[in-house]
Design an enzyme around this catalytic site. Structure first.
Site, PDB file in Angstrom:
ATOM      1  N   ASP A   7       0.843  -1.207   0.000  1.00  0.00           N
ATOM      2  CA  ASP A   7       0.000   0.000   0.000  1.00  0.00           C
ATOM      3  C   ASP A   7       0.869   1.244   0.000  1.00  0.00           C
ATOM      4  OD1 ASP A   7      -2.554   1.311   0.010  1.00  0.00           O
ATOM      5  OD2 ASP A   7      -2.100   1.949   2.043  1.00  0.00           O
ATOM      6  N   SER A   8       0.259   2.341  -0.400  1.00  0.00           N
ATOM      7  CA  SER A   8       0.971   3.616  -0.399  1.00  0.00           C
ATOM      8  C   SER A   8       1.255   4.088   1.031  1.00  0.00           C
ATOM      9  CB  SER A   8       0.128   4.668  -1.115  1.00  0.00           C
ATOM     10  OG  SER A   8      -1.146   4.737  -0.513  1.00  0.00           O
ATOM     11  N   TYR A  39      -0.540   8.531  -2.848  1.00  0.00           N
ATOM     12  CA  TYR A  39      -0.385   8.253  -4.282  1.00  0.00           C
ATOM     13  C   TYR A  39      -1.501   8.916  -5.094  1.00  0.00           C
ATOM     14  CZ  TYR A  39       3.073   4.427  -3.822  1.00  0.00           C
ATOM     15  OH  TYR A  39       4.185   3.673  -3.604  1.00  0.00           O
ATOM     16  N   GLY A  40      -2.623   9.173  -4.422  1.00  0.00           N
ATOM     17  CA  GLY A  40      -3.843   9.589  -5.125  1.00  0.00           C
ATOM     18  C   GLY A  40      -3.729  10.864  -5.924  1.00  0.00           C
ATOM     19  N   CYS A  70      -3.665  -0.998  -2.476  1.00  0.00           N
ATOM     20  CA  CYS A  70      -3.879   0.394  -2.884  1.00  0.00           C
ATOM     21  C   CYS A  70      -4.650   0.450  -4.210  1.00  0.00           C
ATOM     22  CB  CYS A  70      -2.517   1.053  -3.040  1.00  0.00           C
ATOM     23  SG  CYS A  70      -2.599   2.757  -3.559  1.00  0.00           S
ATOM     24  N   ASN A  71      -5.799   1.092  -4.178  1.00  0.00           N
ATOM     25  CA  ASN A  71      -6.612   1.216  -5.408  1.00  0.00           C
ATOM     26  C   ASN A  71      -5.906   2.051  -6.454  1.00  0.00           C
ATOM     27  OD1 ASN A  71      -9.682   0.350  -4.776  1.00  0.00           O
ATOM     28  ND2 ASN A  71      -8.588   1.004  -2.963  1.00  0.00           N
ATOM     29  N   THR A  72      -5.196   3.083  -5.989  1.00  0.00           N
ATOM     30  CA  THR A  72      -4.528   3.961  -6.938  1.00  0.00           C
ATOM     31  C   THR A  72      -3.458   3.174  -7.696  1.00  0.00           C
ATOM     32  OG1 THR A  72      -4.950   5.794  -5.428  1.00  0.00           O
ATOM     33  CG2 THR A  72      -3.338   6.168  -7.163  1.00  0.00           C
ATOM     34  N   CYS A 194     -11.174   3.015  -2.386  1.00  0.00           N
ATOM     35  CA  CYS A 194      -9.953   3.545  -1.767  1.00  0.00           C
ATOM     36  C   CYS A 194      -9.773   2.848  -0.426  1.00  0.00           C
ATOM     37  CB  CYS A 194     -10.080   5.054  -1.567  1.00  0.00           C
ATOM     38  SG  CYS A 194      -8.710   5.770  -0.624  1.00  0.00           S
ATOM     39  N   THR A 195      -8.516   2.542  -0.101  1.00  0.00           N
ATOM     40  CA  THR A 195      -8.225   1.811   1.140  1.00  0.00           C
ATOM     41  C   THR A 195      -8.792   2.478   2.388  1.00  0.00           C
ATOM     42  OG1 THR A 195      -6.140   3.022   1.066  1.00  0.00           O
ATOM     43  CG2 THR A 195      -6.077   0.683   0.478  1.00  0.00           C
ATOM     44  N   HIS A 196      -8.870   3.809   2.377  1.00  0.00           N
ATOM     45  CA  HIS A 196      -9.267   4.516   3.597  1.00  0.00           C
ATOM     46  C   HIS A 196     -10.779   4.563   3.804  1.00  0.00           C
ATOM     47  CE1 HIS A 196      -5.159   5.747   3.212  1.00  0.00           C
ATOM     48  NE2 HIS A 196      -5.206   6.523   4.270  1.00  0.00           N
TER      49      HIS A 196
HETATM   50  N1  DGL Z   1      -4.094   3.738  -0.801  1.00  0.00           N
HETATM   51  C1  DGL Z   1      -4.704   4.719  -1.661  1.00  0.00           C
HETATM   52  C2  DGL Z   1      -5.856   4.093  -2.435  1.00  0.00           C
HETATM   53  O1  DGL Z   1      -6.404   3.082  -2.049  1.00  0.00           O
HETATM   54  C3  DGL Z   1      -5.201   5.895  -0.876  1.00  0.00           C
HETATM   55  C4  DGL Z   1      -4.120   6.713  -0.261  1.00  0.00           C
HETATM   56  C5  DGL Z   1      -3.240   7.419  -1.268  1.00  0.00           C
HETATM   57  O2  DGL Z   1      -3.715   8.304  -1.983  1.00  0.00           O
HETATM   58  O3  DGL Z   1      -2.067   7.054  -1.310  1.00  0.00           O
HETATM   59  O4  DGL Z   1      -6.246   4.640  -3.442  1.00  0.00           O
END
Ligand code: DGL
Length: 270
Positions: A7-8, A39-40, A70-72, A194-196
């Site tokens: 993950d980021s 990362y977003g 991480c989705n990004t 998104c993970t959050h």
């Molecule tokens: N982990 C990123 C995601 O799931 C969110 C946090 C980021 O922007 O790095 O998209």
């Protein structure tokens, strides 16, 4: 038999928690690229460079299979990595496909042609980079026809959660849901891409209304990983130790992770 979770930053801990609960016998190695989060708001090239670096580190830790929590990274880098970078004996899997399979009621790996599905209007909430990649729409188009997707880039939500400012995070989620509803008044389903966002799931559900089915990925990814490992047991890599790796400052990241998950976690330098 270790499996890597990339993950980021800290958000992937929501996925780590779910996979550890589903597969308690597997040692997971977590890599948080905290030095370069978020990362977003990065461009695709940047996300590709950072993601490949992190995945190589997880391979070195004995994880032949790496999940991009991480989705990004899944949206902006995964396809390119799978097409031209991942060696035959390793695997890197993302979080979009399990989510789309759940949305379209497909079994894992069902590669039959796209077909009509029950859900026709889908709201996607994600980071600006994930929305810009259009990866969700592309993966969905391989599996379903006639589904209208309206994407809402949720600027600021990740930062607010990382800062622990949940009041701001809630206000931002409500305003992003309002913005989405102006474009798509009656979504049938909403994807928290998104993970959050699982941490804000109740707020999303409340703002969207009870008639909207909210898909949140942690448990869906855990189920899909369990299924994958049953069918590909040799993808459990040679590593045997669970670890939390970070590119950031291990002390600070451990403290923030502990607040985030409400249990003590010790990170070490990646
Ligand atoms: N982990 C990123 C995601 O799931 C969110 C946090 C980021 O922007 O790095 O998209």
């Amino acid at each position: 038999m270790a499996v890597g979770i990339f993950d980021s930053g800290l958000g992937g801990l929501t996925v780590l928690d779910a996979v550890s609960r589903r597969l308690p016998e597997i040692p997971f190695v977590y890599y948080g690229d905290n030095a370069h989060a978020p990362y977003g708001v990065r461009d695709a090239e940047d996300v590709y460079e950072l993601t490949t670096r992190g995945v190589e580190r997880l391979w070195k830790a004995g994880c032949d299979l790496v999940i991009l929590a991480c989705n990004t990274a899944s949206a902006a880098a995964l396809r390119r990595m799978q097409e031209s970078w991942v060696p035959a004996e390793k695997r890197v899997l993302g979080v979009f496909v399990p989510l789309i399979e759940a949305l379209t009621e497909r079994q894992w790996g069902d590669n039959s042609p796209p077909r009509e599905v029950a859900i026709r209007h889908v709201a996607l909430f994600a980071t600006p980079a994930t929305v810009a990649s259009r990866a969700f729409q592309r993966e969905l188009a391989f599996r379903a026809i006639g589904v209208d997707v309206e994407a809402q880039a949720c600027g600021g939500v990740v930062d607010a959660i990382e800062e622990g400012d949940m009041i701001l995070a809630e206000a931002l989620v409500r305003s992003h849901v309002d913005a989405l509803k102006r474009k798509m008044p009656d979504p049938q389903a909403a994807v928290l891409g998104c993970t959050h966002y699982p941490l804000m799931e109740e707020v999303f559900q409340d703002a969207l209304g009870p008639q909207v089915k909210v898909f949140s990925q942690a448990d869906i990814v855990a189920e899909s990983l369990a299924d994958y490992l049953q069918r590909h047991p040799r993808m459990r890599g040679p590593g045997d130790e669970a670890m939390y790796l970070t590119t950031g400052d291990p002390g600070r990241v451990s403290d923030r992770a502990t607040q985030f998950l409400r249990r003590r976690i010790e990170f070490v330098a990646a």
